[in-house]
Design a protein around this motif. Structure first.
Motif, PDB file in Angstrom:
ATOM      1  N   SER A  27       0.813  -1.163  -0.012  1.00  0.00           N
ATOM      2  CA  SER A  27      -0.077  -0.029   0.060  1.00  0.00           C
ATOM      3  C   SER A  27       0.867   1.327  -0.001  1.00  0.00           C
ATOM      4  O   SER A  27       2.057   1.249   0.264  1.00  0.00           O
ATOM      5  CB  SER A  27      -0.870  -0.141   1.189  1.00  0.00           C
ATOM      6  N   SER A  28       0.197   2.330  -0.507  1.00  0.00           N
ATOM      7  CA  SER A  28       1.218   3.705  -0.601  1.00  0.00           C
ATOM      8  C   SER A  28       0.325   4.946  -0.330  1.00  0.00           C
ATOM      9  O   SER A  28      -0.917   5.002  -0.847  1.00  0.00           O
ATOM     10  CB  SER A  28       1.641   3.693  -2.069  1.00  0.00           C
ATOM     11  N   LYS A  31      -0.595   6.744  -3.193  1.00  0.00           N
ATOM     12  CA  LYS A  31      -1.586   6.289  -4.134  1.00  0.00           C
ATOM     13  C   LYS A  31      -2.959   6.330  -3.425  1.00  0.00           C
ATOM     14  O   LYS A  31      -4.228   5.964  -3.605  1.00  0.00           O
ATOM     15  CB  LYS A  31      -1.657   4.774  -4.358  1.00  0.00           C
ATOM     16  N   GLU A  33      -3.781   5.624  -0.249  1.00  0.00           N
ATOM     17  CA  GLU A  33      -3.777   4.555   0.964  1.00  0.00           C
ATOM     18  C   GLU A  33      -3.478   5.195   2.353  1.00  0.00           C
ATOM     19  O   GLU A  33      -2.945   6.071   2.350  1.00  0.00           O
ATOM     20  CB  GLU A  33      -3.415   3.230   0.454  1.00  0.00           C
ATOM     21  N   THR A  34      -3.938   4.455   3.236  1.00  0.00           N
ATOM     22  CA  THR A  34      -3.625   5.084   4.671  1.00  0.00           C
ATOM     23  C   THR A  34      -2.276   4.899   5.074  1.00  0.00           C
ATOM     24  O   THR A  34      -1.846   5.927   5.780  1.00  0.00           O
ATOM     25  CB  THR A  34      -4.521   3.880   5.591  1.00  0.00           C
TER      26      THR A  34
END
Length: 221
Positions: A27-28, A31, A33-34
């Protein structure tokens, strides 16, 4: 203080140029995301600065997490220079020429300068190694020695693999009530320019326990 270990990346060289590490984002934040999280895939746990424990070459040998914590702390540290720019087996005469080893040494660091080739194929294809007979010599000469570390990719020279397998056995699981000598491979030693007070080796403990990545910290005197 100083760090004597490398940061692991996808460009980290691997013994025999195989089984490299793979790193990808899970995840990033960029991007939307958390959090930033990532996945690390080691098909070979002996990559980057890493330690070999006895279980690596002996089914009945101790696993890394089974070793006492104090086995990773060294108060008597000696560093010797044995310049080497090609595949060879470092042997007893190479060590005998050095007068810089403390008789009570616990951790012996061998600096060859070979880390200068770390970004090239030569680093894994033409690396030096340690001769099998060196293990018993070091045990006899330096009875408090518990570990050796060096600035090339493996105790086994890629060009001398049969001797390298025997070297691993002689250092790690020699039998006959002899003490196992741990091995730290692929160390960063170029910046060591004076005596070290102590060294701490922080391993990644995994149940398999035959060795693995370490972070190595040291303090200058």
């Amino acid at each position: 203080m100083i760090r004597l270990s490398y940061t692991i990346s996808q460009n980290t060289p691997a013994y025999g140029n195989k089984d490299k590490i793979f790193i990808r984002d899970n995840s990033s934040i960029l991007k939307g995301e958390t959090a930033n999280t990532s996945c690390w895939i080691f098909s070979n746990n002996h990559i980057g600065t890493h330690i070999d424990s006895a279980f690596h070459f002996c089914q009945t040998g101790k696993k890394t997490y089974e070793l006492p914590v104090e086995d990773f702390y060294y108060k008597k540290v000696s560093l010797i220079d044995i310049p080497c720019g090609q595949a060879k087996l470092i042997s007893i005469p190479d060590i005998e020429t050095s007068s810089d080893i403390d008789p009570e040494v616990e951790l012996l660091l061998i600096r060859t300068g070979f880390e200068g080739y770390r970004d090239t194929d030569k680093y894994w294809n033409d690396n030096p190694g340690l001769a099998p007979e060196l293990a018993d010599y070091l045990r006899l000469k330096f009875p408090k020695l518990r570990c050796v570390g060096f600035d090339f990719i493996s105790l086994t020279s890629w060009q001398f693999r049969p001797q390298g397998r025997e070297s691993h056995k002689q250092f790690l699981c020699p039998g006959d009530d002899k003490v196992s000598i741990l091995v730290i491979e692929d160390m960063a030693l170029a910046a060591v320019n004076r005596k070290l007070n102590w060294v701490i080796v922080a391993p990644l403990f995994v149940e398999d326990g035959n060795g693995g990545a370490v972070t190595v910290f040291a303090e200058f005197a």
